[in-house]
Motif scaffolding. Structure first.
Motif, PDB file in Angstrom:
ATOM      1  N   SER A  72       6.848  -5.544  -0.944  1.00  0.00           N
ATOM      2  CA  SER A  72       6.397  -5.923  -2.286  1.00  0.00           C
ATOM      3  C   SER A  72       7.341  -6.932  -2.934  1.00  0.00           C
ATOM      4  O   SER A  72       8.546  -6.704  -3.013  1.00  0.00           O
ATOM      5  CB  SER A  72       6.308  -4.687  -3.185  1.00  0.00           C
ATOM      6  N   GLN A 100      -1.863  -6.975   0.724  1.00  0.00           N
ATOM      7  CA  GLN A 100      -1.569  -5.589   0.385  1.00  0.00           C
ATOM      8  C   GLN A 100      -0.260  -5.156   1.043  1.00  0.00           C
ATOM      9  O   GLN A 100      -0.269  -4.602   2.140  1.00  0.00           O
ATOM     10  CB  GLN A 100      -2.718  -4.669   0.821  1.00  0.00           C
ATOM     11  N   ARG A 102       2.613  -3.126   2.406  1.00  0.00           N
ATOM     12  CA  ARG A 102       2.647  -1.705   2.772  1.00  0.00           C
ATOM     13  C   ARG A 102       4.029  -1.086   2.605  1.00  0.00           C
ATOM     14  O   ARG A 102       4.158   0.131   2.638  1.00  0.00           O
ATOM     15  CB  ARG A 102       2.195  -1.547   4.229  1.00  0.00           C
ATOM     16  N   PHE A 104       6.881  -0.576   0.003  1.00  0.00           N
ATOM     17  CA  PHE A 104       7.124  -0.699  -1.427  1.00  0.00           C
ATOM     18  C   PHE A 104       8.569  -1.098  -1.714  1.00  0.00           C
ATOM     19  O   PHE A 104       8.823  -1.966  -2.541  1.00  0.00           O
ATOM     20  CB  PHE A 104       6.795   0.620  -2.140  1.00  0.00           C
ATOM     21  N   CYS A 128      10.489   3.096   1.502  1.00  0.00           N
ATOM     22  CA  CYS A 128       9.368   3.674   0.746  1.00  0.00           C
ATOM     23  C   CYS A 128       8.092   2.937   1.136  1.00  0.00           C
ATOM     24  O   CYS A 128       8.019   1.711   1.007  1.00  0.00           O
ATOM     25  CB  CYS A 128       9.593   3.533  -0.756  1.00  0.00           C
ATOM     26  N   TYR A 129       7.104   3.682   1.580  1.00  0.00           N
ATOM     27  CA  TYR A 129       5.886   3.050   2.073  1.00  0.00           C
ATOM     28  C   TYR A 129       4.678   3.435   1.216  1.00  0.00           C
ATOM     29  O   TYR A 129       4.729   4.358   0.397  1.00  0.00           O
ATOM     30  CB  TYR A 129       5.638   3.438   3.537  1.00  0.00           C
ATOM     31  N   ASP A 130       3.603   2.717   1.415  1.00  0.00           N
ATOM     32  CA  ASP A 130       2.353   2.943   0.696  1.00  0.00           C
ATOM     33  C   ASP A 130       1.820   4.341   1.027  1.00  0.00           C
ATOM     34  O   ASP A 130       1.532   4.631   2.196  1.00  0.00           O
ATOM     35  CB  ASP A 130       1.341   1.878   1.122  1.00  0.00           C
ATOM     36  N   GLY A 132      -0.943   5.507   0.776  1.00  0.00           N
ATOM     37  CA  GLY A 132      -2.305   5.473   1.292  1.00  0.00           C
ATOM     38  C   GLY A 132      -2.408   5.240   2.793  1.00  0.00           C
ATOM     39  O   GLY A 132      -3.513   5.246   3.352  1.00  0.00           O
ATOM     40  N   LEU A 133      -1.272   5.078   3.456  1.00  0.00           N
ATOM     41  CA  LEU A 133      -1.300   4.828   4.908  1.00  0.00           C
ATOM     42  C   LEU A 133      -1.794   6.055   5.662  1.00  0.00           C
ATOM     43  O   LEU A 133      -1.434   7.189   5.332  1.00  0.00           O
ATOM     44  CB  LEU A 133       0.091   4.456   5.419  1.00  0.00           C
ATOM     45  N   ASP A 165       7.533   8.822   1.495  1.00  0.00           N
ATOM     46  CA  ASP A 165       6.313   8.730   0.698  1.00  0.00           C
ATOM     47  C   ASP A 165       6.744   8.965  -0.751  1.00  0.00           C
ATOM     48  O   ASP A 165       7.150  10.068  -1.109  1.00  0.00           O
ATOM     49  CB  ASP A 165       5.324   9.803   1.150  1.00  0.00           C
ATOM     50  N   ARG A 204      10.175  -3.018  -4.731  1.00  0.00           N
ATOM     51  CA  ARG A 204       9.965  -2.554  -6.101  1.00  0.00           C
ATOM     52  C   ARG A 204      11.175  -1.770  -6.602  1.00  0.00           C
ATOM     53  O   ARG A 204      11.780  -1.009  -5.851  1.00  0.00           O
ATOM     54  CB  ARG A 204       8.734  -1.642  -6.174  1.00  0.00           C
TER      55      ARG A 204
END
Length: 226
Positions: A72, A100, A102, A104, A128-130, A132-133, A165, A204
């Motif tokens: 990000s 998108q 993935r 963060f 730190c990952y999305d 939604g994976l 997560d 982020r």
């Protein structure tokens, strides 16, 4: 002290000041840390955001073109690109928008950059990952991180990645830092370590920095507004 008053809405100018203050502090810590490290550590940390930003067969950790990637807000600078070309002279970065991201955030944890760190010290890195994976994509991302660990070992560095997560970690339901459910004491110890020692390498920044200390009892409501 700069502190947002969210009762009458969000002052975007003030929030921008808060964000810039955090980034300035973090940038200073990161630069001081890098200035203390040897060439192998510098090569690793300069290349790391780019390794997670793209999937390229010439770079360490490549698994496939579908492996979750994209950090990000990350835009490689000359140090990132120089490090990648030190690893592989044939590598050429092609800038293209990541629709998108993935990944963060990437955080360096622990003693790196302090007097306790030496060339023999290991490095702990939280990714730190999305949330939604899917499970299979998380597994593929773990394979990529394992490949980067092996490359780091080949240049004489001991590196440990921990997939996080952010939603699960925040609620303390389960931690990807361990194969077992995280007890409340361990959860708060990990949070304490994060806020005391973490340095953001890319991605982020923590929303926590935007909530004033005197309003922490209203953290969920303020976080939702932000």
């Amino acid at each position: 002290e700069i502190a947002p008053d969210l009762q009458d809405g969000i002052d975007r100018k003030l929030l921008k000041q808060l964000k810039e203050r955090f980034l300035q502090v973090n940038r200073g810590r990161l630069e001081r840390m890098l200035s203390t490290l040897g060439s192998r550590h510098r090569l690793f940390l300069d290349s790391l955001p780019l390794l997670l930003h793209v999937n390229h067969p010439l770079l360490p950790g490549y698994v496939s073109g579908r492996t979750p990637c994209g950090v990000s807000g990350f835009d490689p600078d000359k140090d990132n690109l120089r490090a990648a070309q030190t690893i592989s002279r044939s590598f050429a970065y092609r800038r293209k928008p990541v629709t998108q991201p993935r990944i963060f955030s990437i955080f360096l944890m622990g003693s790196t950059g302090t007097v306790a760190h030496s060339d023999a010290s290991d490095m702990d890195i939280w990714v730190c990952y999305d949330p939604g994976l899917s499970r299979d994509l998380i597994d593929e991302l773990q394979d990529k991180l394992t490949g980067i660990e092996r490359w780091a070992d080949s240049i004489g560095l001991e590196v440990h990645f921990f997939l996080m997560d952010p939603i699960k970690f925040r609620t303390g339901v389960r931690s990807d830092l361990s194969g077992e459910d995280c007890g409340s004491a361990q959860h708060y110890l990990l949070l304490d370590e994060f806020y005391r020692t973490s340095i953001m390498v890319a991605g982020r920044f923590p929303l926590w920095w935007m909530v004033p200390a005197y309003d922490e009892q209203h953290y969920p409501e303020l976080a939702d507004k932000l």
